[in-house]
Write a protein that holds these residues in place. Structure first.
Motif, PDB file in Angstrom:
ATOM      1  N   VAL A 177      47.276  47.658  50.632  1.00 38.02           N
ATOM      2  CA  VAL A 177      47.290  47.510  49.302  1.00 38.02           C
ATOM      3  C   VAL A 177      46.060  46.487  48.681  1.00 38.02           C
ATOM      4  CG1 VAL A 177      48.475  45.597  47.126  1.00 38.02           C
ATOM      5  CG2 VAL A 177      49.878  46.081  49.134  1.00 38.02           C
ATOM      6  N   GLU A 178      45.679  47.462  47.608  1.00 33.58           N
ATOM      7  CA  GLU A 178      44.019  47.408  46.629  1.00 33.58           C
ATOM      8  C   GLU A 178      43.937  45.220  46.413  1.00 33.58           C
ATOM      9  OE1 GLU A 178      41.027  49.611  44.053  1.00 33.58           O
ATOM     10  OE2 GLU A 178      42.484  50.434  44.462  1.00 33.58           O
ATOM     11  N   THR A 179      43.519  44.643  46.568  1.00 35.88           N
ATOM     12  CA  THR A 179      43.097  43.569  46.023  1.00 35.88           C
ATOM     13  C   THR A 179      41.714  43.562  44.924  1.00 35.88           C
ATOM     14  OG1 THR A 179      41.534  43.394  47.981  1.00 35.88           O
ATOM     15  CG2 THR A 179      43.910  42.760  47.967  1.00 35.88           C
ATOM     16  N   GLY A 180      41.615  42.362  44.430  1.00 36.59           N
ATOM     17  CA  GLY A 180      40.830  42.255  42.818  1.00 36.59           C
ATOM     18  C   GLY A 180      41.791  41.154  42.424  1.00 36.59           C
ATOM     19  N   HIS A 234      37.884  50.315  35.651  1.00 36.22           N
ATOM     20  CA  HIS A 234      38.059  50.538  34.186  1.00 36.22           C
ATOM     21  C   HIS A 234      36.927  49.475  33.962  1.00 36.22           C
ATOM     22  CE1 HIS A 234      40.655  53.131  33.997  1.00 36.22           C
ATOM     23  NE2 HIS A 234      39.812  54.730  33.046  1.00 36.22           N
ATOM     24  N   ASP A 235      35.961  49.147  34.845  1.00 33.81           N
ATOM     25  CA  ASP A 235      35.385  48.181  34.747  1.00 33.81           C
ATOM     26  C   ASP A 235      35.809  46.542  34.301  1.00 33.81           C
ATOM     27  OD1 ASP A 235      32.635  49.657  34.085  1.00 33.81           O
ATOM     28  OD2 ASP A 235      32.874  49.868  32.135  1.00 33.81           O
ATOM     29  N   GLY A 236      36.763  46.827  35.552  1.00 31.17           N
ATOM     30  CA  GLY A 236      37.323  45.330  35.998  1.00 31.17           C
ATOM     31  C   GLY A 236      38.413  44.909  34.928  1.00 31.17           C
ATOM     32  N   TYR A 251      47.297  47.502  39.029  1.00 30.35           N
ATOM     33  CA  TYR A 251      47.151  47.275  38.468  1.00 30.35           C
ATOM     34  C   TYR A 251      45.187  47.162  39.119  1.00 30.35           C
ATOM     35  CZ  TYR A 251      50.749  45.998  36.023  1.00 30.35           C
ATOM     36  OH  TYR A 251      52.622  46.351  34.818  1.00 30.35           O
ATOM     37  N   ASN A 252      44.802  46.785  40.182  1.00 32.18           N
ATOM     38  CA  ASN A 252      44.030  46.884  40.691  1.00 32.18           C
ATOM     39  C   ASN A 252      43.274  47.611  40.670  1.00 32.18           C
ATOM     40  OD1 ASN A 252      43.576  43.561  41.138  1.00 32.18           O
ATOM     41  ND2 ASN A 252      44.826  43.339  42.644  1.00 32.18           N
ATOM     42  N   HIS A 253      43.927  48.832  41.041  1.00 32.59           N
ATOM     43  CA  HIS A 253      43.472  49.757  41.099  1.00 32.59           C
ATOM     44  C   HIS A 253      42.248  50.387  40.061  1.00 32.59           C
ATOM     45  CE1 HIS A 253      42.981  54.000  42.918  1.00 32.59           C
ATOM     46  NE2 HIS A 253      43.018  54.630  42.067  1.00 32.59           N
ATOM     47  N   SER A 254      42.911  50.405  38.652  1.00 34.11           N
ATOM     48  CA  SER A 254      42.718  50.336  37.466  1.00 34.11           C
ATOM     49  C   SER A 254      41.527  49.714  37.110  1.00 34.11           C
ATOM     50  CB  SER A 254      44.204  50.386  36.232  1.00 34.11           C
ATOM     51  OG  SER A 254      43.475  50.859  35.061  1.00 34.11           O
TER      52      SER A 254
END
Length: 547
Positions: free
Chosen positions: A12-15, A285-287, A278-281
């Motif tokens: 799972v991508e984090t951010g 797209h610059d955060g 959402y983190n993947h996107s």
């Protein structure tokens, strides 16, 4: 060992988005979706091979049902020619995604939705976590990639719809036929090496009450006797979705679930998917994430971290949060009977729904059923041509617009139209007494998607005024017609009107504004056959239509 167990789980991508609802509520609807308003969907998979309508892979197993009888007559007993054989028989040999997506864009669609999988559990992409997919079986093609490449060529955002969480209960009728076969049963057969349980997922006790109901609506939300999905099943589903996101980068995911998949029995799957997506996107797209996830029957809290989708329905009042309705001109899966009967939704019906939806802060996603071979029929093309004829003239009243101070007036605007479950209240009889309004910014007299109070053109500040589009939902008789919303005592009053124009016409529109409203003279010449749109601009000193 399951297919998912043979591979490592997709991380799972984090951010910035965490794994809790409060953090996920940072999500905001992206501007591209707010501006797009109209999308077209290819709800196309192996069940379309039968060309016998919706939920075929379920009801082909109900002895005595129309689809069971059709199946036996066309393919044989479902014990020997079951869902797996239907998937294999589906070749999609005339499919041209570029032609279709190009057509849909020309009609007016500003995003495209492809079916990723249905309740039949068959993935329509090169899916390493589901061996029953369109690359290994049937078409032997990566359908998601074909659609994705076509969308990139046309500059359209791509959505992928995911319905497979429900296969666990939805395919239970197959247990009396071929639904309990194992990998060992395939020895010497065309499907040797494939495990039927990866498709059917029926190695479990079936839900209670399913024999008599012939539906799964009572079990849709994992209650009322529904058999509970295993941890391995849910893990496999999550891996499929996350891998699809990583490999195809869709701009939108449609979930055919109450809220997220497995809501009501396991919230963690939904949290993981949203966090990852959402983190993947945002990373691309610059955060700032730029994607949309839809679900059905959302609470107010859920509308804060995803978008509400209404199936075959329209709320009777504007919504504070952006939303979408999904509908189809026929059955969700292609039906030859529907074609022969000639009872598709007309282009006029679609356009009036679109106008109504947009006035209430929503988008319309329209499914055009695709035949098993990958083509659409001549009657569907006629519907699309009629939509295009109206959009070619009037699309500026759709794209980039926002809700006005009032969404409309007339009999339907004043009436209640409650929804049933996730929607199912379409079919409104729009008339020449019904009006819908939207607003947009105008830059130097030209329609614009600018949302601020000023704009720069060639480096110079430009005046930005407001315009209101007033659409009468069917052509009234020529002569006087009054828009009450512009009356000087109305809460929607926005100042003195300077000009009224009929889109598609050069004819001057006479008008008079007073306490009763804005009375125009409807001309006898009709630039389109469905509904007239009047562009209304205000004098420079008028109060903003956005106030």
């Amino acid at each position: 060992m399951t297919a998912s167990a043979q591979k490592e789980n997709v991380p799972v991508e984090t951010g910035a988005f965490g794994n809790d609802w409060e953090s996920l509520s940072q999500w905001e609807c992206p501007e591209w979706f707010k501006d797009a308003k109209f999308g077209i969907w290819a709800h196309w998979g192996p069940q379309c091979q039968a060309e016998d309508g919706d939920w075929y892979a379920r009801f082909m197993y109900y002895e005595g049902s129309g689809q069971y009888n059709y199946h036996v007559n066309h393919f044989g007993n479902p014990a020997t020619f079951g869902l797996k054989e239907l998937c294999n028989a589906w070749k999609a040999d005339q499919w041209d995604p570029q032609e279709l997506v190009s057509l849909y864009k020309s009609v007016g669609a500003r995003y495209f939705m492809a079916l990723g999988n249905h309740h039949d559990n068959f993935d329509l992409w090169n899916s390493p976590y589901q061996e029953w997919n369109s690359v290994n079986v049937g078409p032997k093609k990566d359908l998601a990639k074909g659609w994705s490449d076509a969308c990139k060529a046309e500059g359209l955002p791509l959505g992928i719809s995911i319905h497979a969480s429900h296969a666990w209960t939805w395919l239970e009728p197959s247990q009396n036929y071929d639904g309990n076969l194992t990998k060992a049963d395939g020895t010497g057969k065309w499907w040797e090496g494939l495990d039927p349980q990866e498709l059917y997922a029926q190695n479990h006790t079936h839900s209670t009450g399913w024999e008599s109901s012939r539906t799964i609506h009572s079990q849709w939300d994992w209650g009322n006797g529904a058999s509970q999905p295993s941890a391995a099943y849910k893990e496999k589903f999550q891996n499929r979705v996350l891998q699809m996101v990583n490999d195809y980068n869709p701009d939108m995911i449609y979930f055919d679930d109450t809220a997220m998949p497995f809501y009501g029995c396991d919230d963690q799957i939904g949290k993981n998917i949203l966090q990852h997506y959402y983190n993947h996107s945002a990373a691309q797209h610059d955060g700032k994430q730029q994607v949309v996830v839809t679900g059905k029957q959302l609470t107010a809290e859920q509308k804060g971290y995803m978008m509400w989708d209404v199936e075959r329905g329209i709320p009777d009042r504007p919504q504070e949060q952006y939303w979408q309705t999904c509908t189809c001109i026929g059955d969700w899966h292609y039906s030859l009977d529907r074609y022969n009967a000639g009872n598709y939704k007309s282009g006029a019906t679609v356009i009036r729904m679109l106008i109504d939806v947009v006035s209430k802060n929503g988008n319309l996603l329209l499914s055009i059923p695709v035949r098993g071979n990958g083509t659409i029929d001549d009657k569907e093309r006629k519907v699309l041509a009629d939509i295009k004829a109206w959009m070619d003239i009037n699309s500026e009243s759709i794209y980039g617009t926002r809700v006005w101070k009032t969404f409309g007036e007339g009999p339907l605007a004043e009436a209640a139209n409650p929804m049933t479950a996730q929607g199912f209240n379409e079919g409104q009889a729009y008339s020449a007494q019904d009006v819908r309004y939207v607003t947009k910014k105008m830059v130097n007299g030209q329609s614009s998607m600018v949302n601020g109070q000023s704009s720069m053109v060639n480096g110079q500040s430009s005046m930005v005024n407001d315009v209101v589009y007033a659409t009468i939902m069917a052509w009234p008789e020529p002569g006087k017609f009054t828009f009450k919303a512009f009356g000087m005592t109305e809460s929607s009053y926005s100042g003195d009107v300077e000009k009224v124009e009929l889109l598609g016409s050069n004819e001057e529109i006479a008008f008079e504004q007073n306490f009763q409203g804005l009375t125009i003279t409807v001309p006898s010449t009709k630039p389109n056959a469905i509904a007239p749109v009047f562009r209304i601009t205000f004098k420079a000193e008028a109060r903003s239509a956005y106030e």
